[in-house]
Design a protein around this motif. Structure first.
Motif, short mmCIF file in Angstrom:
data_model
loop_
_atom_site.label_atom_id
_atom_site.label_comp_id
_atom_site.label_asym_id
_atom_site.label_seq_id
_atom_site.Cartn_x
_atom_site.Cartn_y
_atom_site.Cartn_z
N LEU A 179 24.05 69.05 19.94
CA LEU A 179 25.37 69.90 19.17
C LEU A 179 25.13 71.09 18.54
O LEU A 179 25.86 71.92 18.37
CB LEU A 179 26.14 68.54 18.43
N ILE A 180 23.53 71.21 18.11
CA ILE A 180 23.33 72.42 17.42
C ILE A 180 23.54 73.45 18.11
O ILE A 180 23.89 74.66 17.82
CB ILE A 180 21.86 72.20 16.90
N GLY A 181 23.02 73.43 19.37
CA GLY A 181 23.22 74.57 20.12
C GLY A 181 24.58 75.22 20.45
O GLY A 181 24.74 76.36 20.93
N TYR A 182 25.70 74.37 20.35
CA TYR A 182 27.01 74.70 20.69
C TYR A 182 27.64 74.80 19.25
O TYR A 182 28.94 74.97 19.42
CB TYR A 182 27.69 73.52 21.57
N SER A 183 27.36 74.74 18.31
CA SER A 183 27.93 75.04 16.93
C SER A 183 27.39 76.18 16.14
O SER A 183 26.25 76.03 15.71
CB SER A 183 27.71 73.70 15.91
N ARG A 184 28.11 77.39 16.02
CA ARG A 184 27.34 78.41 15.70
C ARG A 184 27.53 78.18 13.95
O ARG A 184 26.60 78.75 13.38
CB ARG A 184 28.53 79.73 15.82
N GLY A 185 28.21 77.48 13.36
CA GLY A 185 28.13 77.30 11.91
C GLY A 185 26.80 76.42 11.64
O GLY A 185 26.37 76.83 10.55
N ILE A 186 26.72 75.51 12.45
CA ILE A 186 25.18 74.74 12.28
C ILE A 186 24.17 75.78 12.21
O ILE A 186 23.09 75.46 11.54
CB ILE A 186 25.37 73.44 13.05
N ARG A 187 24.20 76.42 13.36
CA ARG A 187 22.94 77.22 13.56
C ARG A 187 22.80 78.05 12.39
O ARG A 187 21.59 78.56 12.00
CB ARG A 187 23.22 78.06 14.75
N THR A 188 23.84 78.69 11.76
CA THR A 188 23.93 79.42 10.73
C THR A 188 23.14 78.83 9.40
O THR A 188 22.17 79.27 8.64
CB THR A 188 25.26 80.20 10.12
N LEU A 189 23.56 77.61 9.10
CA LEU A 189 22.85 76.73 8.33
C LEU A 189 21.43 76.60 8.29
O LEU A 189 20.60 76.72 7.55
CB LEU A 189 23.40 75.32 7.99
N THR B 218 21.87 80.17 1.58
CA THR B 218 23.01 79.53 2.29
C THR B 218 24.13 80.62 2.20
O THR B 218 24.97 80.83 3.10
CB THR B 218 23.39 78.17 1.83
N GLU B 219 24.36 81.01 1.01
CA GLU B 219 25.54 81.89 0.76
C GLU B 219 25.07 83.33 1.34
O GLU B 219 26.17 83.75 2.04
CB GLU B 219 25.66 82.26 -0.81
N ASP B 220 24.03 83.75 1.36
CA ASP B 220 23.62 85.11 2.18
C ASP B 220 23.79 84.81 3.60
O ASP B 220 24.41 85.91 4.35
CB ASP B 220 21.92 85.34 1.89
N SER B 221 23.39 83.68 4.02
CA SER B 221 23.76 83.30 5.56
C SER B 221 24.81 83.33 6.11
O SER B 221 25.48 83.73 7.15
CB SER B 221 22.72 82.15 5.89
N ILE B 222 25.96 82.90 5.23
CA ILE B 222 27.12 82.70 5.39
C ILE B 222 27.87 83.88 5.23
O ILE B 222 28.71 84.35 6.17
CB ILE B 222 27.69 81.78 4.49
N LYS B 223 27.44 84.78 4.31
CA LYS B 223 28.05 86.07 4.33
C LYS B 223 27.45 87.25 5.72
O LYS B 223 28.36 87.95 6.08
CB LYS B 223 27.62 87.04 3.19
N LYS B 224 26.39 86.93 6.07
CA LYS B 224 25.86 87.36 7.16
C LYS B 224 26.59 87.24 8.41
O LYS B 224 26.92 87.86 9.09
CB LYS B 224 24.32 87.53 7.35
N PHE B 225 26.76 85.85 8.40
CA PHE B 225 27.56 85.35 9.64
C PHE B 225 28.83 85.70 9.77
O PHE B 225 29.55 86.28 10.81
CB PHE B 225 27.68 83.75 9.46
N ILE C 22 19.41 78.51 9.95
CA ILE C 22 18.82 79.81 9.73
C ILE C 22 18.67 80.11 8.22
O ILE C 22 17.47 80.52 7.79
CB ILE C 22 19.66 81.04 10.47
N ALA C 23 19.63 79.51 7.44
CA ALA C 23 19.42 79.70 6.16
C ALA C 23 18.48 78.75 5.66
O ALA C 23 17.47 79.08 4.44
CB ALA C 23 20.70 79.25 5.41
N VAL C 24 18.25 77.63 6.10
CA VAL C 24 17.19 76.81 5.58
C VAL C 24 15.65 77.31 6.19
O VAL C 24 14.78 77.50 5.48
CB VAL C 24 17.09 75.32 6.47
N GLY C 25 15.76 77.70 7.45
CA GLY C 25 14.48 78.50 7.83
C GLY C 25 13.91 79.74 6.87
O GLY C 25 12.81 79.94 6.69
N GLN C 26 14.91 80.39 6.35
CA GLN C 26 14.54 81.61 5.54
C GLN C 26 13.99 81.08 4.19
O GLN C 26 13.44 81.90 3.47
CB GLN C 26 15.91 82.44 5.15
N THR C 27 14.44 79.80 3.89
CA THR C 27 14.04 79.52 2.43
C THR C 27 12.73 78.70 2.54
O THR C 27 12.09 78.06 1.42
CB THR C 27 15.15 78.03 1.68
N VAL C 28 12.08 78.97 3.59
CA VAL C 28 10.84 77.86 3.94
C VAL C 28 9.66 78.24 2.85
O VAL C 28 9.28 77.60 2.04
CB VAL C 28 10.19 78.21 5.37
#
Length: 398
Positions: free
Chosen positions: A156-166, A271-278, A168-174
């Motif tokens: 389901l991740i590949g078909y949900s843009r909101g989940i992909r955004t989250l 997460t907020e930065d990724s949501i704003k970017k989205f 990406i946010a987790v990946g940026q915080t690594v």
């Protein structure tokens, strides 16, 4: 002499059979083109269509529901055939999707991380059948392969843009989270050794919680999460350790109130930065769509004006205003109009003003028609016979 030797070496190297084959193969490979472009385009439209995505989301969701039913032995026994058919249907749909995507673009397919996730899910999905065929149904670890089937819901991740955004946010915080966790580990290392030395003595120490480094780490993890720290402190108080309370308070303040809150704060910020970017990306997509629609309307208007100018040259119209008068009869109030770029030209302004005059004339005629209707209704009311009052009727009778 050196140049002659270099040329001789280059001639010898270029005359090797491997290089000759590669030189002849590269142009042939570049010239190679698939002859099924129309079929590929059709399959790509099917994959990118909204209906196909709805089918995939519904399939994965229904399969997750059936997997939840599968955990009950009673329901599994009653609905065995239905669960088996749903499993066959899910495997068929997923393999068909994989085949279609590989058919459309077999090279770039492997460059997308979500496509690799789909491949991993399919491998996990086929793992129990492979293990049972190779190792037998009584294999010890076959239940692990069955338990890994819960990972198929990740499709389901590949078909949900909101989940992909989250994600990406987790990946940026690594990197930031790794730094925070490293600092927390160093803090726990220091306090683990200090706790072992203070509370893990061989005579009166707490061997269960502080007897070695591994037990001390686990105890500190419980203190950092503030889970059952009062029981741990009570055991230290029963053994009458003087520095136990100061040790516990300092570690909880550092680990729980600083490092863990720092970890949560970093996650929230990214997460907020990724949501704003989205949201910005969605706004840009809307603007691009609107600009495309405007360009289509402008092109249509330019073609219409060009056609009118061509008609003016070839027709019997003496002037452009006469052509506008003829064009006004074809205007409708539902016609779209864009006043960007092309709206600054004089012919367009003339047509636009003529359209407004035509609308004013229409409104004026409607008002005159309404006035006439009201006048006629007033005359009709005057012609109706009027009823006499009851007092006048009594006087006439007397």
């Amino acid at each position: 002499m050196s140049q002659h030797r270099h040329q001789r070496q280059s001639r010898v190297i270029s005359s090797s059979p491997v290089d000759t084959t590669s030189v002849g193969f590269c142009p042939t490979f570049k010239k190679f083109k698939r002859k099924d472009d129309e079929c590929r385009a059709f399959v790509k439209r099917v994959i990118m269509s909204r209906f196909f995505k709805i089918i995939m989301i519904s399939t994965v969701t229904s399969n997750g529901f059936f997997m939840a039913l599968w955990t009950s032995y009673d329901i599994r026994y009653r609905l065995f055939r239905l669960l088996e058919l749903s499993e066959i249907f899910f495997v068929s749909i997923c393999t068909s999707e994989l085949s279609m995507k590989l058919y459309v673009d077999p090279i770039n397919y492997w460059k997308n991380g979500y496509n690799l996730l789909d491949v991993i899910v399919i491998i996990i999905m086929l793992l129990p059948y492979t293990v049972r065929e190779l190792m037998g149904r009584q294999f010890t670890y076959v239940h692990i392969a069955d338990g890994m089937q819960s990972l198929r819901i990740l499709k389901l991740i590949g078909y949900s843009r909101g989940i992909r955004t989250l994600i990406i946010a987790v990946g940026q915080t690594v990197y930031t989270v790794a730094s925070v966790l490293l600092l927390l580990f160093l803090l726990m290392y220091i306090f683990a050794i200090l706790g072992f030395c203070l509370f893990g003595s061989a005579d009166k120490g707490d061997h269960d919680n502080w007897g070695n480094l591994a037990a001390a780490f686990f105890t500190l993890f419980s203190l950092a999460t503030v889970d059952g720290w009062t029981d741990l402190q009570k055991q230290l108080d029963n053994r009458e350790f003087a520095l136990s309370r100061a040790f516990t308070i300092i570690f909880i303040l550092l680990a729980s109130f600083i490092f863990l809150n720092m970890f949560v704060g970093v996650m929230i910020m990214h997460t907020e930065d990724s949501i704003k970017k989205f949201e910005r990306e969605r706004m840009l997509e809307r603007q691009v769509t609107l600009m495309g629609e405007k360009q289509v309307i402008l092109q249509r208007q330019q073609e219409e004006i060009s056609r009118l100018m061509h008609i003016q040259k070839n027709a019997d119209c003496k002037s452009f205003s006469e052509l506008v008068e003829n064009f006004k009869k074809t205007l409708h109030h539902t016609d779209p109009m864009v006043l960007d770029d092309f709206g600054t030209s004089l012919p367009f302004i003339d047509i636009y003003f003529s359209t407004l005059d035509y609308q004013d004339t229409t409104v004026r005629k409607l008002q005159e028609l309404y006035y006439e209707i009201v006048h006629v209704l007033g005359l009709m009311l005057e012609d109706l016979p009027q009823e006499k009052p009851q007092s006048l009727e009594k006087v006439d009778e007397k």
